[in-house]
Design a protein around this motif. Structure first.
Motif, mmCIF file in Angstrom:
data_model
loop_
_atom_site.group_PDB
_atom_site.id
_atom_site.type_symbol
_atom_site.label_atom_id
_atom_site.label_comp_id
_atom_site.label_asym_id
_atom_site.label_seq_id
_atom_site.Cartn_x
_atom_site.Cartn_y
_atom_site.Cartn_z
ATOM 1 N N ARG A 227 0.815 -1.216 0.000
ATOM 2 C CA ARG A 227 0.000 0.000 0.000
ATOM 3 C C ARG A 227 0.853 1.272 0.000
ATOM 4 O O ARG A 227 0.485 2.279 -0.572
ATOM 5 C CB ARG A 227 -0.923 -0.030 1.225
ATOM 6 C CG ARG A 227 -1.761 1.214 1.428
ATOM 7 C CD ARG A 227 -2.784 1.428 0.329
ATOM 8 N NE ARG A 227 -3.593 2.592 0.593
ATOM 9 C CZ ARG A 227 -3.293 3.828 0.205
ATOM 10 N NH1 ARG A 227 -2.192 4.067 -0.463
ATOM 11 N NH2 ARG A 227 -4.099 4.831 0.488
ATOM 12 N N PHE A 228 2.013 1.227 0.653
ATOM 13 C CA PHE A 228 2.867 2.412 0.787
ATOM 14 C C PHE A 228 4.276 2.091 0.302
ATOM 15 O O PHE A 228 5.246 2.107 1.088
ATOM 16 C CB PHE A 228 2.887 2.893 2.243
ATOM 17 C CG PHE A 228 1.517 3.057 2.850
ATOM 18 C CD1 PHE A 228 0.644 4.031 2.397
ATOM 19 C CD2 PHE A 228 1.082 2.215 3.864
ATOM 20 C CE1 PHE A 228 -0.628 4.178 2.936
ATOM 21 C CE2 PHE A 228 -0.180 2.347 4.426
ATOM 22 C CZ PHE A 228 -1.042 3.327 3.962
ATOM 23 N N PRO A 229 4.445 1.836 -0.994
ATOM 24 C CA PRO A 229 5.741 1.356 -1.502
ATOM 25 C C PRO A 229 6.879 2.378 -1.433
ATOM 26 O O PRO A 229 8.045 1.983 -1.472
ATOM 27 C CB PRO A 229 5.422 0.994 -2.960
ATOM 28 C CG PRO A 229 4.235 1.833 -3.313
ATOM 29 C CD PRO A 229 3.440 1.963 -2.051
ATOM 30 N N ASP A 230 6.564 3.649 -1.298
ATOM 31 C CA ASP A 230 7.612 4.676 -1.281
ATOM 32 C C ASP A 230 8.107 5.009 0.126
ATOM 33 O O ASP A 230 8.961 5.881 0.299
ATOM 34 C CB ASP A 230 7.105 5.955 -1.959
ATOM 35 C CG ASP A 230 6.840 5.741 -3.440
ATOM 36 O OD1 ASP A 230 7.512 4.882 -4.037
ATOM 37 O OD2 ASP A 230 5.950 6.417 -3.988
ATOM 38 N N VAL A 231 7.561 4.328 1.134
ATOM 39 C CA VAL A 231 7.977 4.548 2.515
ATOM 40 C C VAL A 231 9.051 3.519 2.870
ATOM 41 O O VAL A 231 8.971 2.366 2.479
ATOM 42 C CB VAL A 231 6.769 4.411 3.471
ATOM 43 C CG1 VAL A 231 7.219 4.431 4.922
ATOM 44 C CG2 VAL A 231 5.754 5.512 3.212
ATOM 45 N N ASP A 232 10.050 3.953 3.607
ATOM 46 C CA ASP A 232 11.080 3.039 4.107
ATOM 47 C C ASP A 232 10.659 2.572 5.504
ATOM 48 O O ASP A 232 10.747 3.332 6.468
ATOM 49 C CB ASP A 232 12.435 3.743 4.180
ATOM 50 C CG ASP A 232 12.968 4.120 2.805
ATOM 51 O OD1 ASP A 232 12.716 3.374 1.849
ATOM 52 O OD2 ASP A 232 13.627 5.169 2.709
ATOM 53 N N PHE A 233 10.168 1.333 5.569
ATOM 54 C CA PHE A 233 9.733 0.756 6.837
ATOM 55 C C PHE A 233 10.863 -0.048 7.473
ATOM 56 O O PHE A 233 11.674 -0.659 6.781
ATOM 57 C CB PHE A 233 8.528 -0.171 6.631
ATOM 58 C CG PHE A 233 7.249 0.544 6.335
ATOM 59 C CD1 PHE A 233 6.586 1.277 7.317
ATOM 60 C CD2 PHE A 233 6.666 0.455 5.079
ATOM 61 C CE1 PHE A 233 5.388 1.919 7.046
ATOM 62 C CE2 PHE A 233 5.468 1.097 4.795
ATOM 63 C CZ PHE A 233 4.829 1.828 5.783
ATOM 64 N N PHE A 234 10.874 -0.086 8.809
ATOM 65 C CA PHE A 234 11.824 -0.866 9.593
ATOM 66 C C PHE A 234 11.043 -1.569 10.690
ATOM 67 O O PHE A 234 10.166 -0.963 11.314
ATOM 68 C CB PHE A 234 12.877 0.050 10.249
ATOM 69 C CG PHE A 234 13.671 0.848 9.272
ATOM 70 C CD1 PHE A 234 14.922 0.411 8.864
ATOM 71 C CD2 PHE A 234 13.163 2.036 8.751
ATOM 72 C CE1 PHE A 234 15.656 1.148 7.945
ATOM 73 C CE2 PHE A 234 13.894 2.777 7.832
ATOM 74 C CZ PHE A 234 15.137 2.325 7.425
ATOM 75 N N TRP A 235 11.348 -2.844 10.943
ATOM 76 C CA TRP A 235 10.710 -3.552 12.047
ATOM 77 C C TRP A 235 11.520 -3.278 13.314
ATOM 78 O O TRP A 235 12.736 -3.444 13.324
ATOM 79 C CB TRP A 235 10.627 -5.049 11.776
ATOM 80 C CG TRP A 235 9.824 -5.709 12.847
ATOM 81 C CD1 TRP A 235 10.287 -6.444 13.889
ATOM 82 C CD2 TRP A 235 8.419 -5.609 13.006
ATOM 83 N NE1 TRP A 235 9.249 -6.822 14.699
ATOM 84 C CE2 TRP A 235 8.077 -6.311 14.176
ATOM 85 C CE3 TRP A 235 7.404 -4.966 12.286
ATOM 86 C CZ2 TRP A 235 6.766 -6.418 14.630
ATOM 87 C CZ3 TRP A 235 6.102 -5.074 12.739
ATOM 88 C CH2 TRP A 235 5.803 -5.792 13.904
ATOM 89 N N LEU A 236 10.853 -2.863 14.389
ATOM 90 C CA LEU A 236 11.514 -2.571 15.659
ATOM 91 C C LEU A 236 11.166 -3.642 16.681
ATOM 92 O O LEU A 236 10.036 -4.112 16.723
ATOM 93 C CB LEU A 236 11.052 -1.225 16.232
ATOM 94 C CG LEU A 236 11.182 0.018 15.383
ATOM 95 C CD1 LEU A 236 10.731 1.240 16.173
ATOM 96 C CD2 LEU A 236 12.602 0.191 14.909
ATOM 97 N N MET A 237 12.152 -3.984 17.504
ATOM 98 C CA MET A 237 11.882 -4.895 18.622
ATOM 99 C C MET A 237 12.948 -4.723 19.678
ATOM 100 O O MET A 237 14.058 -4.269 19.394
ATOM 101 C CB MET A 237 11.822 -6.340 18.149
ATOM 102 C CG MET A 237 13.154 -6.923 17.702
ATOM 103 S SD MET A 237 13.033 -8.667 17.259
ATOM 104 C CE MET A 237 12.632 -8.521 15.533
#
Length: 192
Positions: free
Chosen positions: A106-116
């Motif tokens: 849905r948001f291909p231009d966003v740089d996502f990172f998984w946090l934990m």
């Protein structure tokens, strides 16, 4: 699904951390993970993805979703970069991999990172399709007290360490498990 409203601002090139969990309850340790990632990884926002039900945790003792969302909002109060979301309920997702695929699509231009926190890293290899999660986005692990060696011995790190960034520094000792235990003791009349 043709439309998914983002829980926060969206623009090309934004760096957004995704911090998923039960948040039963949310506490300062969660905020610490988010703030550490924002500062050290130059994230624009962190979305707290409050899970309707973590498949690896029992339903007994789980507060209702609305109560957990409220506790997360209380922890995030005062920091506009911390966005609280029930997105997983909205998209009817039980598994992080499904959530990540929807967000990336849905948001291909966003740089996502998984946090934990490093406490979650120890059992990350038990998550459904955990390798696929890391194929879609990198993970940022913030060290937690008692789990410092998780970054060395975790199966996920051993298999795909190149997809992880481990951040160390001052550690926050709060945990939802300890908070629930203290609350139960207080209700039972147990005093330190």
């Amino acid at each position: 699904m043709t439309f998914l409203r983002p829980p926060g601002p969206i623009a090309k090139g934004l760096r957004i951390g995704l911090l998923g969990g039960s948040f039963n309850p949310a506490h300062a340790g969660h905020r610490y993970v988010a703030e550490t990632a924002i500062k050290r990884m130059k994230l624009d926002y962190v979305w707290f993805l409050v899970s309707p039900q973590n498949p690896l945790k029992p339903t007994k003792g789980m507060a209702p979703l609305q109560a957990r969302l409220a506790s997360a909002r209380a922890i995030a109060k005062g920091d506009r970069r911390l966005i609280i979301s029930d997105l997983e309920q909205t998209i009817e997702s039980r598994y992080t991999n499904d959530t990540v695929r929807v967000l990336k699509s849905r948001f291909p231009d966003v740089d996502f990172f998984w946090l934990m926190g490093s406490d979650n890293l120890e059992q990350f290899h038990r998550w459904q399709h955990w390798q696929d999660i890391l194929d879609h986005l990198p993970a940022i692990v913030v060290q937690r007290p008692g789990y410092v060696l998780a970054a060395l011995k975790a199966k996920a790190i051993q298999a795909m360490g190149y997809r992880f960034t481990v951040l160390d520094g001052r550690r926050n000792e709060l945990s939802a498990t300890a908070i629930r235990a203290r609350s139960s003791e207080a209700k039972a009349g147990v005093v330190d």
